[in-house]
Structures are given as C-alpha cells and as structure tokens.
Design a protein around this motif. Structure first.
Motif, PDB file in Angstrom:
ATOM      1  N   ALA A 102      27.883  56.457  74.043  1.00  0.00           N
ATOM      2  CA  ALA A 102      26.626  55.725  73.873  1.00  0.00           C
ATOM      3  C   ALA A 102      26.635  54.440  74.692  1.00  0.00           C
ATOM      4  O   ALA A 102      25.631  54.076  75.320  1.00  0.00           O
ATOM      5  CB  ALA A 102      26.392  55.415  72.400  1.00  0.00           C
ATOM      6  N   ALA A 103      27.774  53.741  74.710  1.00  0.00           N
ATOM      7  CA  ALA A 103      27.877  52.519  75.499  1.00  0.00           C
ATOM      8  C   ALA A 103      27.768  52.828  76.988  1.00  0.00           C
ATOM      9  O   ALA A 103      27.150  52.069  77.743  1.00  0.00           O
ATOM     10  CB  ALA A 103      29.196  51.814  75.198  1.00  0.00           C
ATOM     11  N   GLY A 104      28.348  53.940  77.413  1.00  0.00           N
ATOM     12  CA  GLY A 104      28.246  54.326  78.822  1.00  0.00           C
ATOM     13  C   GLY A 104      26.815  54.635  79.229  1.00  0.00           C
ATOM     14  O   GLY A 104      26.356  54.210  80.295  1.00  0.00           O
ATOM     15  N   HIS A 105      26.095  55.358  78.370  1.00  0.00           N
ATOM     16  CA  HIS A 105      24.692  55.661  78.657  1.00  0.00           C
ATOM     17  C   HIS A 105      23.850  54.393  78.660  1.00  0.00           C
ATOM     18  O   HIS A 105      22.961  54.232  79.510  1.00  0.00           O
ATOM     19  CB  HIS A 105      24.133  56.659  77.636  1.00  0.00           C
ATOM     20  N   ALA A 106      24.122  53.486  77.726  1.00  0.00           N
ATOM     21  CA  ALA A 106      23.376  52.234  77.687  1.00  0.00           C
ATOM     22  C   ALA A 106      23.635  51.403  78.942  1.00  0.00           C
ATOM     23  O   ALA A 106      22.709  50.796  79.503  1.00  0.00           O
ATOM     24  CB  ALA A 106      23.750  51.440  76.436  1.00  0.00           C
ATOM     25  N   ALA A 107      24.869  51.379  79.406  1.00  0.00           N
ATOM     26  CA  ALA A 107      25.194  50.630  80.615  1.00  0.00           C
ATOM     27  C   ALA A 107      24.508  51.239  81.834  1.00  0.00           C
ATOM     28  O   ALA A 107      24.002  50.521  82.696  1.00  0.00           O
ATOM     29  CB  ALA A 107      26.705  50.598  80.819  1.00  0.00           C
ATOM     30  N   LYS A 108      24.482  52.577  81.876  1.00  0.00           N
ATOM     31  CA  LYS A 108      23.816  53.244  82.991  1.00  0.00           C
ATOM     32  C   LYS A 108      22.317  52.945  82.993  1.00  0.00           C
ATOM     33  O   LYS A 108      21.724  52.643  84.028  1.00  0.00           O
ATOM     34  CB  LYS A 108      24.040  54.753  82.894  1.00  0.00           C
ATOM     35  N   ASP A 109      21.702  52.980  81.805  1.00  0.00           N
ATOM     36  CA  ASP A 109      20.278  52.677  81.703  1.00  0.00           C
ATOM     37  C   ASP A 109      19.991  51.221  82.061  1.00  0.00           C
ATOM     38  O   ASP A 109      18.993  50.915  82.715  1.00  0.00           O
ATOM     39  CB  ASP A 109      19.757  52.983  80.295  1.00  0.00           C
ATOM     40  N   ALA A 110      20.870  50.317  81.628  1.00  0.00           N
ATOM     41  CA  ALA A 110      20.692  48.909  81.950  1.00  0.00           C
ATOM     42  C   ALA A 110      20.808  48.687  83.450  1.00  0.00           C
ATOM     43  O   ALA A 110      20.071  47.883  84.038  1.00  0.00           O
ATOM     44  CB  ALA A 110      21.727  48.061  81.208  1.00  0.00           C
ATOM     45  N   GLY A 111      21.707  49.411  84.092  1.00  0.00           N
ATOM     46  CA  GLY A 111      21.837  49.308  85.547  1.00  0.00           C
ATOM     47  C   GLY A 111      20.577  49.773  86.261  1.00  0.00           C
ATOM     48  O   GLY A 111      20.136  49.154  87.240  1.00  0.00           O
ATOM     49  N   LYS A 112      19.969  50.847  85.768  1.00  0.00           N
ATOM     50  CA  LYS A 112      18.727  51.348  86.357  1.00  0.00           C
ATOM     51  C   LYS A 112      17.596  50.337  86.199  1.00  0.00           C
ATOM     52  O   LYS A 112      16.813  50.099  87.126  1.00  0.00           O
ATOM     53  CB  LYS A 112      18.339  52.677  85.719  1.00  0.00           C
ATOM     54  N   VAL A 113      17.512  49.738  85.009  1.00  0.00           N
ATOM     55  CA  VAL A 113      16.467  48.743  84.759  1.00  0.00           C
ATOM     56  C   VAL A 113      16.670  47.532  85.651  1.00  0.00           C
ATOM     57  O   VAL A 113      15.716  47.006  86.235  1.00  0.00           O
ATOM     58  CB  VAL A 113      16.452  48.335  83.261  1.00  0.00           C
ATOM     59  N   LEU A 114      17.909  47.091  85.787  1.00  0.00           N
ATOM     60  CA  LEU A 114      18.204  45.939  86.640  1.00  0.00           C
ATOM     61  C   LEU A 114      17.869  46.235  88.092  1.00  0.00           C
ATOM     62  O   LEU A 114      17.310  45.392  88.799  1.00  0.00           O
ATOM     63  CB  LEU A 114      19.676  45.555  86.499  1.00  0.00           C
ATOM     64  N   LYS A 115      18.179  47.436  88.533  1.00  0.00           N
ATOM     65  CA  LYS A 115      17.900  47.819  89.917  1.00  0.00           C
ATOM     66  C   LYS A 115      16.395  47.829  90.185  1.00  0.00           C
ATOM     67  O   LYS A 115      15.923  47.302  91.192  1.00  0.00           O
ATOM     68  CB  LYS A 115      18.502  49.198  90.188  1.00  0.00           C
ATOM     69  N   SER A 116      15.636  48.428  89.266  1.00  0.00           N
ATOM     70  CA  SER A 116      14.186  48.475  89.469  1.00  0.00           C
ATOM     71  C   SER A 116      13.572  47.084  89.349  1.00  0.00           C
ATOM     72  O   SER A 116      12.614  46.759  90.069  1.00  0.00           O
ATOM     73  CB  SER A 116      13.534  49.432  88.476  1.00  0.00           C
ATOM     74  N   ALA A 117      14.102  46.239  88.483  1.00  0.00           N
ATOM     75  CA  ALA A 117      13.592  44.873  88.356  1.00  0.00           C
ATOM     76  C   ALA A 117      13.858  44.076  89.626  1.00  0.00           C
ATOM     77  O   ALA A 117      13.006  43.300  90.076  1.00  0.00           O
ATOM     78  CB  ALA A 117      14.217  44.184  87.152  1.00  0.00           C
ATOM     79  N   SER A 118      15.021  44.266  90.221  1.00  0.00           N
ATOM     80  CA  SER A 118      15.317  43.528  91.455  1.00  0.00           C
ATOM     81  C   SER A 118      14.418  44.006  92.592  1.00  0.00           C
ATOM     82  O   SER A 118      14.007  43.204  93.436  1.00  0.00           O
ATOM     83  CB  SER A 118      16.787  43.669  91.830  1.00  0.00           C
ATOM     84  N   LYS A 119      14.074  45.308  92.610  1.00  0.00           N
ATOM     85  CA  LYS A 119      13.140  45.799  93.640  1.00  0.00           C
ATOM     86  C   LYS A 119      11.767  45.162  93.466  1.00  0.00           C
ATOM     87  O   LYS A 119      11.120  44.775  94.441  1.00  0.00           O
ATOM     88  CB  LYS A 119      13.010  47.314  93.550  1.00  0.00           C
ATOM     89  N   VAL A 120      11.321  45.032  92.225  1.00  0.00           N
ATOM     90  CA  VAL A 120      10.018  44.423  91.964  1.00  0.00           C
ATOM     91  C   VAL A 120      10.019  42.967  92.384  1.00  0.00           C
ATOM     92  O   VAL A 120       9.055  42.475  92.991  1.00  0.00           O
ATOM     93  CB  VAL A 120       9.642  44.558  90.467  1.00  0.00           C
ATOM     94  N   VAL A 121      11.092  42.259  92.111  1.00  0.00           N
ATOM     95  CA  VAL A 121      11.180  40.857  92.487  1.00  0.00           C
ATOM     96  C   VAL A 121      11.179  40.704  94.000  1.00  0.00           C
ATOM     97  O   VAL A 121      10.512  39.844  94.545  1.00  0.00           O
ATOM     98  CB  VAL A 121      12.449  40.206  91.866  1.00  0.00           C
ATOM     99  N   LYS A 122      11.905  41.595  94.687  1.00  0.00           N
ATOM    100  CA  LYS A 122      11.938  41.531  96.145  1.00  0.00           C
ATOM    101  C   LYS A 122      10.558  41.825  96.744  1.00  0.00           C
ATOM    102  O   LYS A 122      10.126  41.157  97.666  1.00  0.00           O
ATOM    103  CB  LYS A 122      12.955  42.515  96.713  1.00  0.00           C
ATOM    104  N   LYS A 123       9.847  42.829  96.184  1.00  0.00           N
ATOM    105  CA  LYS A 123       8.513  43.161  96.683  1.00  0.00           C
ATOM    106  C   LYS A 123       7.539  42.026  96.433  1.00  0.00           C
ATOM    107  O   LYS A 123       6.698  41.726  97.286  1.00  0.00           O
ATOM    108  CB  LYS A 123       8.013  44.448  96.036  1.00  0.00           C
ATOM    109  N   SER A 124       7.633  41.394  95.263  1.00  0.00           N
ATOM    110  CA  SER A 124       6.710  40.301  94.972  1.00  0.00           C
ATOM    111  C   SER A 124       7.043  39.077  95.834  1.00  0.00           C
ATOM    112  O   SER A 124       6.141  38.323  96.202  1.00  0.00           O
ATOM    113  CB  SER A 124       6.746  39.931  93.488  1.00  0.00           C
ATOM    114  N   ALA A 125       8.285  38.880  96.164  1.00  0.00           N
ATOM    115  CA  ALA A 125       8.662  37.756  97.037  1.00  0.00           C
ATOM    116  C   ALA A 125       8.174  37.994  98.440  1.00  0.00           C
ATOM    117  O   ALA A 125       7.698  37.080  99.102  1.00  0.00           O
ATOM    118  CB  ALA A 125      10.187  37.561  97.004  1.00  0.00           C
ATOM    119  N   VAL A 126       8.271  39.237  98.920  1.00  0.00           N
ATOM    120  CA  VAL A 126       7.802  39.566 100.264  1.00  0.00           C
ATOM    121  C   VAL A 126       6.274  39.488 100.313  1.00  0.00           C
ATOM    122  O   VAL A 126       5.690  38.988 101.254  1.00  0.00           O
ATOM    123  CB  VAL A 126       8.288  40.973 100.682  1.00  0.00           C
TER     124      VAL A 126
END
Length: 77
Positions: free
Chosen positions: A49-73
C-alpha cells in the motif's frame, strides 16, 4: 418450570460470576506460528500500500510540475 429456573441460575452463577478469572493465553507453537503469519501478511500488505501511494504521489507531483511549467511559460508571453 421452577426446577429449570434453579438449574439455570446455578449454571449462570458458576459460569459468569467469576470476576477474577484470568484470560486464557494461547502460547502454543501453533498459535505463535499463526500470529507470525498474520503479522507477516499485514506488513506485506502495508508495504504494498505504501509503494502504491508513493507511486501515485510521484504521478501527481509530476503532473503538477508540468502544470506549473506550462503556466510559467504562458505568463511570460
């Protein structure tokens, strides 16, 4: 009918009135093995469960950083 009541009251008194009764402890090797098996299964499930949660958190962080980069550009244009 009265005799059944008397018998039941004697049974109840013997069975349920012992307040200082020690709880039964299961210390046999079979019980200990079952306990170890259950704890192993619980820890394995928690690890998964912790591994799945970490994987999901990584996906959320990755998509959030893409949104921040797009909004900055987009804001520099």
């Amino acid at each position: 009918m009265v005799s059944l009541f008397i018998l039941f009251s004697l049974f109840y008194k013997r069975s349920y009135s012992k307040k200082n009764k020690e709880p039964k402890r299961c210390e046999s090797s079979k019980d200990i093995d079952q306990c170890h098996k259950a704890m192993s299964e619980i820890s394995t499930a928690a690890k998964e469960a912790a591994g799945h949660a970490a994987k999901d958190a990584g996906k959320v962080l990755k998509s959030a950083s893409k949104v921040v980069k797009k909004s900055a550009v987009g804001s520099t244009m």
